[in-house]
Write a protein that holds these residues in place. Structure first.
Motif, PDB file in Angstrom:
ATOM      1  N   LEU A 188     -11.024 -26.889 -26.480  1.00 52.77           N
ATOM      2  CA  LEU A 188      -9.692 -26.378 -27.105  1.00 52.77           C
ATOM      3  C   LEU A 188      -8.608 -26.000 -26.183  1.00 52.77           C
ATOM      4  CD1 LEU A 188     -11.610 -24.020 -29.707  1.00 52.77           C
ATOM      5  CD2 LEU A 188     -10.576 -26.092 -30.221  1.00 52.77           C
ATOM      6  N   PHE A 189      -7.828 -27.169 -26.104  1.00 53.72           N
ATOM      7  CA  PHE A 189      -6.786 -26.723 -25.086  1.00 53.72           C
ATOM      8  C   PHE A 189      -5.555 -27.490 -25.627  1.00 53.72           C
ATOM      9  CE2 PHE A 189      -9.751 -30.170 -23.357  1.00 53.72           C
ATOM     10  CZ  PHE A 189      -8.737 -31.170 -23.383  1.00 53.72           C
ATOM     11  N   THR A 190      -4.462 -27.206 -25.145  1.00 53.54           N
ATOM     12  CA  THR A 190      -3.099 -27.714 -25.512  1.00 53.54           C
ATOM     13  C   THR A 190      -2.730 -28.848 -24.437  1.00 53.54           C
ATOM     14  OG1 THR A 190      -1.991 -26.019 -24.561  1.00 53.54           O
ATOM     15  CG2 THR A 190      -2.377 -25.975 -26.832  1.00 53.54           C
ATOM     16  N   PHE A 191      -1.882 -29.745 -24.700  1.00 55.31           N
ATOM     17  CA  PHE A 191      -1.384 -30.882 -24.007  1.00 55.31           C
ATOM     18  C   PHE A 191      -0.030 -30.609 -23.321  1.00 55.31           C
ATOM     19  CE2 PHE A 191      -3.669 -34.272 -26.900  1.00 55.31           C
ATOM     20  CZ  PHE A 191      -4.806 -33.709 -26.649  1.00 55.31           C
ATOM     21  N   ASN A 192      -0.048 -30.714 -22.127  1.00 53.18           N
ATOM     22  CA  ASN A 192       1.284 -30.683 -21.369  1.00 53.18           C
ATOM     23  C   ASN A 192       2.135 -32.111 -21.258  1.00 53.18           C
ATOM     24  OD1 ASN A 192       0.365 -28.043 -20.499  1.00 53.18           O
ATOM     25  ND2 ASN A 192      -0.200 -28.569 -18.475  1.00 53.18           N
ATOM     26  N   ILE A 193       3.087 -31.993 -21.864  1.00 53.38           N
ATOM     27  CA  ILE A 193       4.044 -33.130 -22.164  1.00 53.38           C
ATOM     28  C   ILE A 193       5.556 -32.921 -21.628  1.00 53.38           C
ATOM     29  CG2 ILE A 193       4.734 -34.738 -23.554  1.00 53.38           C
ATOM     30  CD1 ILE A 193       2.285 -34.381 -25.458  1.00 53.38           C
ATOM     31  N   LYS A 194       6.260 -33.649 -20.751  1.00 53.14           N
ATOM     32  CA  LYS A 194       7.309 -33.499 -20.529  1.00 53.14           C
ATOM     33  C   LYS A 194       8.266 -34.558 -21.015  1.00 53.14           C
ATOM     34  CE  LYS A 194       6.984 -30.570 -16.395  1.00 53.14           C
ATOM     35  NZ  LYS A 194       7.390 -30.467 -14.814  1.00 53.14           N
ATOM     36  N   ASP A 195       8.939 -34.725 -21.973  1.00 53.93           N
ATOM     37  CA  ASP A 195       9.441 -35.585 -22.731  1.00 53.93           C
ATOM     38  C   ASP A 195      10.922 -35.220 -23.308  1.00 53.93           C
ATOM     39  OD1 ASP A 195      10.116 -37.611 -24.967  1.00 53.93           O
ATOM     40  OD2 ASP A 195       8.388 -38.584 -23.903  1.00 53.93           O
ATOM     41  N   GLY A 239       4.621 -28.618 -24.092  1.00 62.93           N
ATOM     42  CA  GLY A 239       4.236 -29.776 -24.730  1.00 62.93           C
ATOM     43  C   GLY A 239       3.974 -29.852 -26.067  1.00 62.93           C
ATOM     44  N   MET A 240       2.661 -29.896 -26.455  1.00 63.51           N
ATOM     45  CA  MET A 240       2.259 -29.789 -27.877  1.00 63.51           C
ATOM     46  C   MET A 240       0.923 -29.196 -28.069  1.00 63.51           C
ATOM     47  SD  MET A 240       2.624 -34.114 -29.058  1.00 63.51           S
ATOM     48  CE  MET A 240       4.327 -34.634 -28.961  1.00 63.51           C
ATOM     49  N   SER A 241       0.882 -28.650 -29.130  1.00 63.17           N
ATOM     50  CA  SER A 241      -0.448 -27.594 -29.550  1.00 63.17           C
ATOM     51  C   SER A 241      -0.587 -28.027 -31.150  1.00 63.17           C
ATOM     52  CB  SER A 241      -0.148 -26.296 -29.325  1.00 63.17           C
ATOM     53  OG  SER A 241      -1.058 -25.495 -29.530  1.00 63.17           O
ATOM     54  N   GLN A 284       9.370 -45.282 -33.660  1.00 69.99           N
ATOM     55  CA  GLN A 284       9.327 -44.044 -33.126  1.00 69.99           C
ATOM     56  C   GLN A 284       8.843 -42.957 -34.413  1.00 69.99           C
ATOM     57  OE1 GLN A 284      10.238 -42.442 -30.194  1.00 69.99           O
ATOM     58  NE2 GLN A 284      10.870 -44.205 -29.209  1.00 69.99           N
ATOM     59  N   LEU A 285       8.901 -43.235 -35.512  1.00 72.77           N
ATOM     60  CA  LEU A 285       8.466 -42.589 -36.348  1.00 72.77           C
ATOM     61  C   LEU A 285       7.024 -42.646 -36.586  1.00 72.77           C
ATOM     62  CD1 LEU A 285      11.296 -43.378 -39.239  1.00 72.77           C
ATOM     63  CD2 LEU A 285      10.826 -41.028 -38.110  1.00 72.77           C
ATOM     64  N   THR A 286       6.287 -43.600 -36.347  1.00 74.80           N
ATOM     65  CA  THR A 286       4.905 -43.957 -36.564  1.00 74.80           C
ATOM     66  C   THR A 286       4.114 -44.321 -35.419  1.00 74.80           C
ATOM     67  OG1 THR A 286       5.508 -46.433 -36.851  1.00 74.80           O
ATOM     68  CG2 THR A 286       5.392 -45.104 -38.926  1.00 74.80           C
ATOM     69  N   GLU A 287       4.907 -44.567 -34.284  1.00 71.07           N
ATOM     70  CA  GLU A 287       4.011 -44.786 -33.196  1.00 71.07           C
ATOM     71  C   GLU A 287       4.789 -44.187 -31.986  1.00 71.07           C
ATOM     72  OE1 GLU A 287       3.958 -49.159 -33.087  1.00 71.07           O
ATOM     73  OE2 GLU A 287       3.073 -49.253 -35.022  1.00 71.07           O
ATOM     74  N   SER A 288       5.090 -42.956 -31.757  1.00 71.31           N
ATOM     75  CA  SER A 288       5.876 -42.390 -30.696  1.00 71.31           C
ATOM     76  C   SER A 288       4.750 -42.089 -29.533  1.00 71.31           C
ATOM     77  CB  SER A 288       6.351 -41.131 -31.188  1.00 71.31           C
ATOM     78  OG  SER A 288       7.365 -41.046 -31.774  1.00 71.31           O
ATOM     79  N   VAL A 289       4.940 -42.669 -28.479  1.00 68.66           N
ATOM     80  CA  VAL A 289       4.044 -42.605 -27.423  1.00 68.66           C
ATOM     81  C   VAL A 289       4.655 -41.533 -26.376  1.00 68.66           C
ATOM     82  CG1 VAL A 289       2.955 -43.794 -25.426  1.00 68.66           C
ATOM     83  CG2 VAL A 289       3.369 -45.138 -27.587  1.00 68.66           C
ATOM     84  N   PHE A 290       3.645 -40.675 -26.053  1.00 65.53           N
ATOM     85  CA  PHE A 290       3.888 -39.591 -25.271  1.00 65.53           C
ATOM     86  C   PHE A 290       2.923 -39.412 -24.115  1.00 65.53           C
ATOM     87  CE2 PHE A 290       5.530 -38.223 -29.101  1.00 65.53           C
ATOM     88  CZ  PHE A 290       6.903 -37.673 -28.654  1.00 65.53           C
ATOM     89  N   LYS A 291       3.300 -39.293 -22.983  1.00 67.99           N
ATOM     90  CA  LYS A 291       2.402 -39.132 -21.838  1.00 67.99           C
ATOM     91  C   LYS A 291       1.905 -37.815 -21.349  1.00 67.99           C
ATOM     92  CE  LYS A 291       0.762 -40.476 -17.703  1.00 67.99           C
ATOM     93  NZ  LYS A 291      -0.102 -39.525 -17.455  1.00 67.99           N
ATOM     94  N   VAL A 292       0.648 -37.633 -21.402  1.00 71.30           N
ATOM     95  CA  VAL A 292       0.310 -36.169 -21.502  1.00 71.30           C
ATOM     96  C   VAL A 292      -0.259 -36.083 -19.725  1.00 71.30           C
ATOM     97  CG1 VAL A 292      -1.714 -34.622 -21.695  1.00 71.30           C
ATOM     98  CG2 VAL A 292      -0.867 -36.144 -23.899  1.00 71.30           C
ATOM     99  N   ASP A 293       0.183 -34.938 -19.033  1.00 73.05           N
ATOM    100  CA  ASP A 293      -0.163 -34.672 -17.705  1.00 73.05           C
ATOM    101  C   ASP A 293      -0.523 -33.198 -17.638  1.00 73.05           C
ATOM    102  OD1 ASP A 293      -0.131 -35.038 -15.181  1.00 73.05           O
ATOM    103  OD2 ASP A 293       1.855 -34.860 -14.669  1.00 73.05           O
TER     104      ASP A 293
END
Length: 402
Positions: free
Chosen positions: A188-195, A229-231, A326-335
């Motif tokens: 149960l953690f959130t993702f750090n993303i700089k984008d 990032g994302m939660s 971009q709508l269906t396959e947006s790729v994000f780098k989680v760091d």
């Protein structure tokens, strides 16, 4: 001092064990040993201070599916004590509960203090000794009785319940007693993303499908964009199911987000062509399409390298494909990761093969019981971790008083 039952750990599982034992047999002398100044501290902060007591899933099989670790083992126990039983238990003791739209169950008061007050009132009524500032230093089976050593003296008890969560000192002691411990990793953690695509979008929420690249991990549901990032439920579910794998990757990996949930890239292209034919003279960025929030739509359009002054009629095949991607396959780098609010849940604990799930008693030591997160059981967010605490504690209480 001698007791019939000592519970080590003054949290949810520990209290629920003690209360149910005392309710079933008022003659037993019971103590709860808590190392901190206060009991039930995790209950206090849970659910944003509202205490997410359980989840309104009333089918044992479906309930068990919410546990990345413990799914198989909890199925039987849930047939004995589960969501409806939990709600009845609290409501019969004056705690009014409500089911929210997402299935989470809270006290009507919207305050975790209501749950804490209920437990403390019941403990007082049942004459349970609640001893704070008692740090357990050792416990041993001595000629059929358990001896417990604390910073404030020695205790002896016929039966011992360990409900200490992921306390490393207790785990070390259990290892010395030949119990296998599965090493703890965060769940149960959130993702750090700089984008740049989400840099200016905090607060936006959208139902999505999110996948971890080069993995079978997949989740769906609401995603929340944050400053870091994302939660949101989709991310938290993914973090729970992927706790071990993502830890092994040192929390560096890529995710693919489908903002249209179930649409494929090809289906998205078709939908975009329909919009293009319907609004040929309209600027693409002016109005959000396909159910997306405006700022998110504009960000994805920009990421597809479509300029603000582009009209739908001038959108070529390459641009259509790029936007659909971009709508269906947006790729994000989680760091890296961040802890979800103040609630810290771990995967790890006592190996489940060493516990009887009919009694929650150790298979290695007679009259030694476990409940809650000290076991290698954890769940997705939404009240499921508490339900594990209530179920394991209740069944242990039955066994203790049998």
């Amino acid at each position: 001092m001698q007791y019939d039952l000592i519970v080590i750990g003054g949290g949810a599982a520990g209290f629920f064990t003690a209360l149910n034992v005392a309710e079933r047999d008022a003659t037993l002398k019971i103590a709860i040993l808590e190392r901190g100044k206060e009991v039930l501290s995790k209950v206090r902060i849970s659910g944003g201070g509202r205490c997410n007591v359980t989840h309104a899933e009333f089918i044992p099989l479906e309930l068990s599916k919410q546990y990345p670790r413990g799914e198989k083992e909890l199925l039987g126990p849930f047939h004995t004590f589960m969501t409806g039983d939990t709600m009845d238990w609290f409501q019969s003791r004056g705690v009014e509960l409500k089911i929210e739209d997402d299935g989470r169950v809270f006290p009507v008061s919207n305050s975790s203090q209501t749950i804490i007050d209920c437990f403390l009132k019941e403990a007082k009524r049942l004459k349970i000794d609640v001893l704070t500032n008692h740090v357990v230093k050792n416990f041993n089976d001595h000629h059929g009785a358990w001896q417990v050593t604390t910073n404030q003296g020695e205790f002896e008890t016929a039966k011992l319940m360990i409900a200490t969560g992921s306390n490393p000192k207790v785990w070390t002691k259990l290892q010395e007693m030949e119990h296998q411990i599965v090493n703890a990793v965060p769940s149960l953690f959130t993702f750090n993303i700089k984008d740049n695509r989400i840099k200016k979008l905090p607060g936006i929420a959208k139902d999505v499908v999110v996948k971890v690249k080069q993995s079978k991990l997949l989740s769906e549901g609401p995603l929340l964009i944050t400053h870091w990032g994302m939660s949101g439920p989709a991310i938290l579910k993914l973090s729970a199911w992927g706790a071990i794998e993502l830890n092994a990757r040192n929390y560096n990996f890529e995710i693919s987000v489908n903002w249209l949930q179930y649409d494929t890239k090809e289906k998205a292209i078709h939908k975009l062509k329909v919009v293009r034919d319907a609004y040929p003279k309209q600027y693409i960025t002016k109005y959000a399409q396909l159910g997306l929030p405006k700022r998110l739509w504009q960000s994805l359009v920009s990421a597809a390298e479509i300029k603000d002054e582009t009209r739908w009629a001038n959108m070529n095949k390459v641009q259509l494909g790029s936007l659909a991607e971009q709508l269906t396959e947006s790729v994000f780098k989680v760091d890296g990761k961040s802890t979800f609010k103040e609630e810290f849940v771990t995967a790890g604990g006592i190996d489940l093969k060493e516990v009887s799930f009919k009694t929650f008693e150790s298979k290695k030591h007679k009259h030694l019981y476990f409940a809650g997160e000290v076991l290698n059981i954890d769940a997705i967010t939404g009240g499921f971790n508490f339900q594990n605490a209530w179920t394991s504690a209740f069944i242990a209480a039955q066994a203790i008083t049998a």
